[in-house]
Design a protein around this motif. Sequence first.
Motif, short mmCIF file in Angstrom:
data_model
loop_
_atom_site.label_atom_id
_atom_site.label_comp_id
_atom_site.label_asym_id
_atom_site.label_seq_id
_atom_site.Cartn_x
_atom_site.Cartn_y
_atom_site.Cartn_z
N THR A 1 -3.62 0.99 -7.01
CA THR A 1 -3.01 2.28 -6.69
C THR A 1 -3.10 3.21 -7.90
N ARG B 1 0.85 -1.19 0.00
CA ARG B 1 0.00 0.00 0.00
C ARG B 1 0.89 1.24 0.00
N TYR C 1 -2.90 -4.23 -3.89
CA TYR C 1 -3.54 -2.92 -3.78
C TYR C 1 -3.68 -2.31 -5.16
N SER D 1 -4.78 4.26 -2.80
CA SER D 1 -4.19 2.93 -2.77
C SER D 1 -5.08 2.08 -1.87
#
Length: 93
Positions: free
Chosen positions: A81, A41, A79, A68
């Motif tokens: 993002t 993250r 994640y 994210s």
Amino acid sequence: TAQRLTAKDLGREVRLTIPGAAETALVNISETGVLVETTRRLCPGKTTDVFVRLNGERRPMRVTIIRSTLHSLVPVPVYRTALHFDKILPLSV
């Protein structure tokens, strides 16, 4: 808003490297930003440098992390993002 394209839409390889973000996989890209999957993250609001490899050319780009969020947990956390480029990245479809 800019048109979002996958690498398949572009018909060529696009890679993005985020130093310190472990692995990344392209979801889509536009002239103003990119959506990637990362194994870590990243902190929204932070500005960082990334490298975009497009048409075999490696381009340094400064980005702001927009969001994210956790996308999946299996087999490892992934994640989604979103990154906003500080300047236009010409894609020339």
